[in-house]
Design a protein around this motif. Structure first.
Motif, mmCIF file in Angstrom:
data_model
loop_
_atom_site.group_PDB
_atom_site.id
_atom_site.type_symbol
_atom_site.label_atom_id
_atom_site.label_comp_id
_atom_site.label_asym_id
_atom_site.label_seq_id
_atom_site.Cartn_x
_atom_site.Cartn_y
_atom_site.Cartn_z
ATOM 1 N N GLN A 24 36.901 38.143 40.156
ATOM 2 C CA GLN A 24 36.608 39.494 40.616
ATOM 3 C C GLN A 24 35.179 39.848 40.229
ATOM 4 O O GLN A 24 34.783 39.722 39.080
ATOM 5 C CB GLN A 24 37.561 40.503 39.992
ATOM 6 N N THR A 39 42.163 44.965 40.966
ATOM 7 C CA THR A 39 41.054 45.156 41.898
ATOM 8 C C THR A 39 40.524 46.575 41.788
ATOM 9 O O THR A 39 41.132 47.433 41.151
ATOM 10 C CB THR A 39 41.483 44.846 43.340
ATOM 11 N N SER A 40 39.384 46.800 42.383
ATOM 12 C CA SER A 40 38.780 48.132 42.440
ATOM 13 C C SER A 40 38.071 48.255 43.786
ATOM 14 O O SER A 40 37.910 47.276 44.511
ATOM 15 C CB SER A 40 37.798 48.325 41.282
ATOM 16 N N ALA A 41 37.623 49.455 44.086
ATOM 17 C CA ALA A 41 36.939 49.672 45.365
ATOM 18 C C ALA A 41 35.631 48.889 45.429
ATOM 19 O O ALA A 41 35.285 48.317 46.467
ATOM 20 C CB ALA A 41 36.685 51.158 45.576
ATOM 21 N N ALA A 42 34.909 48.841 44.313
ATOM 22 C CA ALA A 42 33.652 48.088 44.286
ATOM 23 C C ALA A 42 33.911 46.599 44.493
ATOM 24 O O ALA A 42 33.165 45.925 45.213
ATOM 25 C CB ALA A 42 32.929 48.322 42.964
ATOM 26 N N ILE A 44 36.402 45.247 46.108
ATOM 27 C CA ILE A 44 36.801 45.038 47.500
ATOM 28 C C ILE A 44 35.574 44.955 48.398
ATOM 29 O O ILE A 44 35.486 44.089 49.276
ATOM 30 C CB ILE A 44 37.764 46.153 47.956
ATOM 31 N N MET A 45 34.593 45.830 48.164
ATOM 32 C CA MET A 45 33.378 45.810 48.977
ATOM 33 C C MET A 45 32.566 44.533 48.743
ATOM 34 O O MET A 45 32.091 43.917 49.696
ATOM 35 C CB MET A 45 32.516 47.050 48.671
ATOM 36 N N VAL A 46 32.427 44.117 47.498
ATOM 37 C CA VAL A 46 31.670 42.906 47.201
ATOM 38 C C VAL A 46 32.346 41.687 47.810
ATOM 39 O O VAL A 46 31.701 40.839 48.433
ATOM 40 C CB VAL A 46 31.491 42.740 45.673
ATOM 41 N N HIS A 47 33.658 41.597 47.674
ATOM 42 C CA HIS A 47 34.377 40.453 48.217
ATOM 43 C C HIS A 47 34.383 40.469 49.747
ATOM 44 O O HIS A 47 34.373 39.411 50.378
ATOM 45 C CB HIS A 47 35.802 40.400 47.661
ATOM 46 N N ALA A 48 34.390 41.653 50.353
ATOM 47 C CA ALA A 48 34.293 41.729 51.815
ATOM 48 C C ALA A 48 32.941 41.216 52.302
ATOM 49 O O ALA A 48 32.863 40.501 53.310
ATOM 50 C CB ALA A 48 34.511 43.162 52.283
ATOM 51 N N LEU A 49 31.876 41.551 51.587
ATOM 52 C CA LEU A 49 30.552 41.043 51.946
ATOM 53 C C LEU A 49 30.467 39.532 51.743
ATOM 54 O O LEU A 49 29.878 38.822 52.571
ATOM 55 C CB LEU A 49 29.478 41.751 51.139
ATOM 56 N N TYR A 51 32.995 37.483 51.946
ATOM 57 C CA TYR A 51 33.819 36.910 53.019
ATOM 58 C C TYR A 51 33.033 36.862 54.331
ATOM 59 O O TYR A 51 33.026 35.844 55.024
ATOM 60 C CB TYR A 51 35.096 37.737 53.183
#
Length: 69
Positions: A24, A39-42, A44-49, A51
């Motif tokens: 994470q 998980t956290s919102a930050a 999720i955003m980092v992992h989406a980028l 991905y």
């Protein structure tokens, strides 16, 4: 639909880059945490980028294809 490359790459990257499963970024207590299953919102955003960048490299730059049958 005979080209299974994008489907397989997307599923593997989705599983590997799920926040909290293997790692994470950013973690709750540090820059990176491993196997914490949170998980956290930050994160999720980092992992989406991550991905999006990874799937772009595999599918658009490397032109990965897999034909079955």
């Amino acid at each position: 639909m005979e080209d299974w490359g994008p489907v397989i790459v997307a599923v593997i990257l989705f599983v590997l880059l799920s926040p909290g499963l293997l790692f994470q970024i950013p973690g709750h207590r540090g820059c990176m945490e491993f196997f914490n299953f949170q998980t956290s919102a930050a994160a999720i955003m980092v992992h989406a980028l991550l991905y999006f960048a990874s799937i772009s490299v595999f599918l658009l730059v490397l032109k990965l294809h897999l034909y079955l049958g």
